[in-house]
Design an enzyme around this catalytic site. Structure first.
Site, short mmCIF file in Angstrom:
data_model
loop_
_atom_site.label_atom_id
_atom_site.label_comp_id
_atom_site.label_asym_id
_atom_site.label_seq_id
_atom_site.Cartn_x
_atom_site.Cartn_y
_atom_site.Cartn_z
N GLY A 49 -3.54 1.52 2.55
CA GLY A 49 -3.68 1.99 1.11
C GLY A 49 -3.05 3.37 1.33
O GLY A 49 -2.81 4.03 2.25
N GLN A 54 -2.25 12.13 -0.97
CA GLN A 54 -1.33 12.20 0.26
C GLN A 54 -0.04 12.55 0.47
O GLN A 54 0.36 12.88 1.45
CB GLN A 54 -1.84 10.73 0.87
CG GLN A 54 -3.44 10.66 1.38
CD GLN A 54 -3.45 9.35 1.97
OE1 GLN A 54 -3.72 8.19 1.18
NE2 GLN A 54 -3.43 9.24 3.44
N CYS A 107 -6.63 6.93 9.32
CA CYS A 107 -6.03 7.37 7.95
C CYS A 107 -4.53 7.82 8.35
O CYS A 107 -4.42 8.67 9.26
CB CYS A 107 -6.57 8.66 7.20
SG CYS A 107 -6.27 9.22 5.90
N LEU A 108 -3.65 7.47 7.50
CA LEU A 108 -2.35 8.26 7.53
C LEU A 108 -2.17 9.65 7.72
O LEU A 108 -1.24 10.29 8.09
CB LEU A 108 -1.38 7.45 6.57
CG LEU A 108 -1.08 6.11 6.81
CD1 LEU A 108 -0.43 5.35 5.48
CD2 LEU A 108 -0.56 5.47 8.04
N HIS A 149 -12.39 4.34 0.77
CA HIS A 149 -11.76 5.21 1.47
C HIS A 149 -10.45 5.82 0.62
O HIS A 149 -10.22 7.08 0.49
CB HIS A 149 -10.98 4.46 2.82
CG HIS A 149 -10.05 5.59 3.45
ND1 HIS A 149 -10.38 5.80 4.80
CD2 HIS A 149 -8.82 6.02 3.20
CE1 HIS A 149 -9.30 6.60 5.26
NE2 HIS A 149 -8.21 6.93 4.52
N GLU A 150 -9.80 4.98 -0.08
CA GLU A 150 -8.71 5.36 -1.16
C GLU A 150 -9.27 6.30 -2.12
O GLU A 150 -8.55 7.56 -2.42
CB GLU A 150 -8.00 4.03 -1.54
CG GLU A 150 -7.12 3.49 -0.58
CD GLU A 150 -6.55 4.22 0.51
OE1 GLU A 150 -5.73 5.34 0.11
OE2 GLU A 150 -6.39 4.01 1.86
N HIS A 153 -10.05 9.87 -1.34
CA HIS A 153 -8.84 10.71 -1.26
C HIS A 153 -8.60 11.46 -2.51
O HIS A 153 -7.93 12.62 -2.71
CB HIS A 153 -7.66 9.77 -0.80
CG HIS A 153 -7.14 9.70 0.60
ND1 HIS A 153 -7.13 10.87 1.44
CD2 HIS A 153 -7.06 8.69 1.19
CE1 HIS A 153 -6.91 10.26 2.61
NE2 HIS A 153 -6.89 8.86 2.70
NI NI Z 1 -6.51 7.87 4.19
#
Ligand code: NI
Length: 205
Positions: A49, A54, A107-108, A149-150, A153
């Protein structure tokens, strides 16, 4: 197609609360191009995701897509989904209890780190898609965690904020060496409990 820069932990934009997208914005070519770029960026990074925050865009938009994901091979497949202005509610089980599990997340925006986070395992997300059509998604198991999680953000939260036991933090090499096997067994039990199969191969990260 454009692959955008993914901001890393410490970037102030990751800590901002994103604002809703207006109907007028949805209709613009600029917004549609941004959604395309968000998806391209998620795919290029093998993300499950990616949220607009981000990539430094403070709009309540995120993309989710799980298909044979090499970062998370134990996650069930989930079709490419764009969530605009999503709202999440936690759903109870048939007996009225709430299912929660400790799940290793990464997480990216937090390179080379994983840690355990408690996530609700049954949720409903109400949103519109990239064109403004209403979407209601009910998700159970690991997918419910991915959605939480998404959406976190979009409120300026990272999984790090929800790690209650910092001793579970691990870089990816040590996750593979010491924690992966145990967690994959847990993940498979969650998948079985909610009647879904992991979508990916057994490829390692
Ligand atoms: Ni993330």
């Amino acid at each position: 197609m454009a692959v955008l820069e993914i901001l890393k932990v410490g970037a102030p934009a990751l800590r901002t609360v994103a604002r809703p997208v207006t109907e007028a914005e949805l209709a613009t070519p600029e917004f549609q191009a941004f959604v395309d770029d968000l998806v391209d960026t998620m795919h290029a990074a093998n993300g499950a995701g990616l949220a607009a925050t981000q990539v430094g865009v403070g709009l309540r938009v995120c993309a989710v897509h799980v298909r044979n994901n090499p970062r998370y091979p134990y996650k069930p497949d989930f079709p490419l989904t764009i969530l605009v202005n999503p709202e999440l509610v936690v759903l109870p089980e048939a007996d009225g209890s709430y299912a929660i599990a400790s799940i290793y997340e990464g997480c990216l925006s937090v390179p080379d780190l994983r840690g355990r986070v408690d996530r609700n395992l049954r949720v409903r997300v109400t949103a519109v898609d990239r064109y403004g059509a209403p979407r209601i998604i009910e998700a159970a198991g690991l997918t419910a965690g991915t959605l939480q999680h998404e959406l976190d953000h979009l409120d300026g939260l990272l999984f790090l904020d929800r790690v209650t036991d910092a001793t579970t933090l691990s870089n990816w090499a040590n996750f593979d060496a010491h924690h992966r096997a145990g967690f994959v067994a847990e993940a498979q039990a969650i998948n079985a409990r909610f009647g879904v199969a992991a979508g990916g191969s057994a490829a390692s990260d």
